[in-house]
Motif scaffolding. Structure first.
Motif, mmCIF file in Angstrom:
data_model
loop_
_atom_site.group_PDB
_atom_site.id
_atom_site.type_symbol
_atom_site.label_atom_id
_atom_site.label_comp_id
_atom_site.label_asym_id
_atom_site.label_seq_id
_atom_site.Cartn_x
_atom_site.Cartn_y
_atom_site.Cartn_z
ATOM 1 N N ASP A 137 53.877 38.181 41.504
ATOM 2 C CA ASP A 137 52.916 39.145 40.982
ATOM 3 C C ASP A 137 53.539 40.531 40.818
ATOM 4 O O ASP A 137 52.992 41.377 40.127
ATOM 5 C CB ASP A 137 51.672 39.201 41.864
ATOM 6 N N ASP A 142 50.913 34.455 49.498
ATOM 7 C CA ASP A 142 49.647 34.810 50.136
ATOM 8 C C ASP A 142 48.502 34.758 49.132
ATOM 9 O O ASP A 142 48.703 34.955 47.925
ATOM 10 C CB ASP A 142 49.728 36.217 50.738
ATOM 11 N N ARG A 143 47.304 34.554 49.652
ATOM 12 C CA ARG A 143 46.130 34.430 48.783
ATOM 13 C C ARG A 143 45.983 35.653 47.873
ATOM 14 O O ARG A 143 45.680 35.532 46.681
ATOM 15 C CB ARG A 143 44.872 34.251 49.643
ATOM 16 N N GLU A 144 46.196 36.833 48.412
ATOM 17 C CA GLU A 144 46.016 38.041 47.625
ATOM 18 C C GLU A 144 47.015 38.128 46.469
ATOM 19 O O GLU A 144 46.789 38.877 45.511
ATOM 20 C CB GLU A 144 46.151 39.278 48.525
ATOM 21 N N ALA A 145 48.129 37.401 46.571
ATOM 22 C CA ALA A 145 49.161 37.465 45.534
ATOM 23 C C ALA A 145 49.082 36.310 44.547
ATOM 24 O O ALA A 145 49.878 36.263 43.591
ATOM 25 C CB ALA A 145 50.546 37.484 46.183
ATOM 26 N N THR A 167 37.758 37.103 52.668
ATOM 27 C CA THR A 167 38.426 38.353 52.375
ATOM 28 C C THR A 167 37.913 38.907 51.032
ATOM 29 O O THR A 167 37.681 38.164 50.082
ATOM 30 C CB THR A 167 39.944 38.125 52.291
ATOM 31 N N GLU A 168 37.747 40.204 50.964
ATOM 32 C CA GLU A 168 37.273 40.835 49.757
ATOM 33 C C GLU A 168 38.177 40.482 48.567
ATOM 34 O O GLU A 168 39.400 40.539 48.683
ATOM 35 C CB GLU A 168 37.261 42.357 49.940
ATOM 36 N N GLY A 169 37.559 40.067 47.496
ATOM 37 C CA GLY A 169 38.321 39.746 46.300
ATOM 38 C C GLY A 169 38.671 38.282 46.190
ATOM 39 O O GLY A 169 39.209 37.848 45.205
ATOM 40 N N ARG A 170 38.364 37.466 47.231
ATOM 41 C CA ARG A 170 38.673 36.041 47.119
ATOM 42 C C ARG A 170 37.783 35.390 46.086
ATOM 43 O O ARG A 170 36.629 35.784 45.871
ATOM 44 C CB ARG A 170 38.449 35.350 48.480
ATOM 45 N N GLU A 186 46.834 35.547 42.241
ATOM 46 C CA GLU A 186 46.533 36.024 40.901
ATOM 47 C C GLU A 186 47.707 36.859 40.397
ATOM 48 O O GLU A 186 48.120 37.829 41.027
ATOM 49 C CB GLU A 186 45.252 36.845 40.899
ATOM 50 N N GLY A 218 46.492 31.908 40.543
ATOM 51 C CA GLY A 218 45.150 32.369 40.841
ATOM 52 C C GLY A 218 44.076 31.592 40.102
ATOM 53 O O GLY A 218 42.939 31.491 40.571
ATOM 54 N N GLN A 278 44.254 30.373 52.442
ATOM 55 C CA GLN A 278 44.873 31.602 52.927
ATOM 56 C C GLN A 278 46.218 31.871 52.264
ATOM 57 O O GLN A 278 46.588 33.028 52.036
ATOM 58 C CB GLN A 278 45.059 31.488 54.443
#
Length: 470
Positions: free
Chosen positions: A384, A414-417, A466-469, A419, A341, A359
């Motif tokens: 994560d 994935d982007r959300e993972a 996306t929220e949090g990016r 971090e 991240g 992404q």
């Protein structure tokens, strides 16, 4: 100080790949010779890197040597420990193949009746078709240092393409495989190419010594480094940060095509630092001539990629920082990890994919790098969720056989993972000399690196962030 290890003796059997089932009774011509032809003659040829296996009778005379190296699993030169990942081009031997060779040796190497060799396999990747070829050496070639068993020599080469493009495949064609062991190609930022050429010009002869990577060995000397940084403050760090691992070649790796749909961006004006590993003990007095690099190049790719180089910068100046110190007679372990991240901005810079359109990441490979005091090492991916996955374990390090270990299926993050997901490297060193060994750039200093080939999945430009990016 111990000398660098000789490679010629170990190259005897870069082959015998798994796939043969034990026969009722093994003999050379019926059972062993087909394995040699299928997996060995590509390197062990009349123009290859060591003694030739093209003549069946002369190869048979080395039967004991072949069987011993295979039974001890010294050959083929595959460093990855089994049981962690599936790798592309895995050369390791399964138990069935080992049994064939061991049974043959136990029966005192029965020869059998001569028969024609099967057709040899295709040398190059079927899809490899070069778009650009570059010469590496001066017109009169290069004679490796005749007083050294191993020599690592770097040559600065211009990337001659006029427009930006993506390298999607690579092949090195050594001019003399009797003396060329492997090739590593580093790409240099256009703004720093003249600095590398200056370093080249300041050393006698063609190219410069470069055991540790793209930088000259001599910068490992405190006085030389200090003098260089009087001219260019923080200059060694700038050199180190301005180049990245682009591609490499080792025996048997002809015509490597990068994972489909991916490629590494190269800009006009880029320089290439080509590290040649030479040994001359088996071919004294022989020059390397006409070595070239072949590249597949595409205007665009679906998923831009890069090689992530992982280490700690202070390890490379350990005489000053004290962060990588291996006292005489000791075994020491060092490790580091990057949170993916935290690398989003750097990845966007390398690939030119906007941060808010990253992404997912695909981790395609791992590549452990140490010097001659390396003992063992691991590269791990901590998800994560806390799950730890071993990407590469090397229980028995051998500097002469470093390479990319490419996974048959990439690790998708994935982007959300990103971090909280950590890619880490752990290196263990063993110092059997009377002197303390430090981390640094010199041939008698140490390094701990991972190089991973990573591709970026890019969201369509029309997608909202996306929220949090980040």
């Amino acid at each position: 100080m111990r000398p660098l290890p000789a490679r010629a003796a170990l190259i005897a059997v870069t082959c015998l790949v798994a796939g043969s089932a034990p026969a009722a009774s093994q003999d050379y011509y019926a059972d062993i010779r087909p394995i040699l032809v299928e997996n060995c003659v590509r390197c062990h040829s009349d123009d290859g890197i060591a003694w030739s296996m093209e003549d069946a009778e002369s190869a048979y005379e080395r039967s004991a040597r072949i069987a011993r190296a295979v039974s001890n699993q010294q050959m083929p030169p595959w460093l990855a420990e089994p049981g962690h990942q599936d790798y592309v081009g895995d050369l390791s031997l399964d138990e069935a193949t080992l049994a064939v060779v061991r049974d043959w040796a136990a029966a005192d190497f029965p020869k059998g009746d001569p028969r024609p060799d099967p057709a040899p396999p295709m040398m190059h990747h079927a899809a490899f078709a070069p778009d650009l070829s570059l010469d590496v050496l001066p017109d009169d070639g290069y004679l490796p240092d005749q007083s050294a068993t191993d020599e690592y020599r770097c040559f600065v080469v211009d990337w001659s393409a006029d427009e930006s493009g993506y390298v999607t495949g690579f092949r090195a064609v050594p001019g003399n495989r009797n003396v060329a062991h492997h090739v590593v190609v580093h790409a240099v930022d256009p703004a720093m190419v003249d600095r590398f050429r200056e370093l080249d010009a300041e050393e006698d002869g063609a190219g410069y010594r470069c055991f540790g990577g793209a930088l000259p060995d001599r910068l490992g000397d405190r006085a030389v480094r200090a003098a260089y940084e009087e001219r260019y403050p923080d200059g060694v760090r700038e050199l180190d940060r301005s180049n990245f691992w682009l591609a490499h070649w080792a025996p048997g790796m002809d015509g490597h095509v990068f994972p489909e749909g991916t490629g590494i961006r190269v800009e006009p004006g880029t320089g290439l630092v080509v590290q040649m590993h030479y040994y001359s003990s088996t071919a004294p007095g022989e020059k390397d001539v006409d070595t070239r690099l072949d590249f597949m190049v595409a205007e665009t790719v679906e998923r831009p990629a890069f090689h992530l180089a992982q280490t700690r910068g202070d390890w490379l100046a350990s005489k000053r920082s004290g962060t990588m110190v291996i006292p005489s007679g000791t075994k020491q372990t060092f490790e580091m990890a990057d949170d993916l991240g935290n690398l989003v901005g750097y990845i966007a810079y390398l690939t030119q994919v906007p941060q808010d359109r990253i992404q997912a990441l695909e981790i395609h490979s791992a590549n452990l790098h140490m010097h001659s005091f390396g003992h063992s090492g691991e590269i791990t991916l901590t998800h994560d969720t806390g799950r730890v996955e071993t990407l590469l374990s090397v229980p028995r390090w051998d500097l002469g056989w470093q390479r990319d270990f490419t996974f048959t299926a990439p690790k998708l993050i994935d982007r959300e993972a990103l971090e909280g997901t950590r890619l880490g490297v752990r290196c263990t060193f063993e110092n059997d000399t009377d002197d303390t060994v430090y981390g640094g750039y010199g041939s008698m200093e140490e390094m701990c690196f991972n190089f991973s080939y990573i591709a970026v999945q890019e969201a369509p430009a029309t997608d909202p962030p996306t929220e949090g990016r980040k």
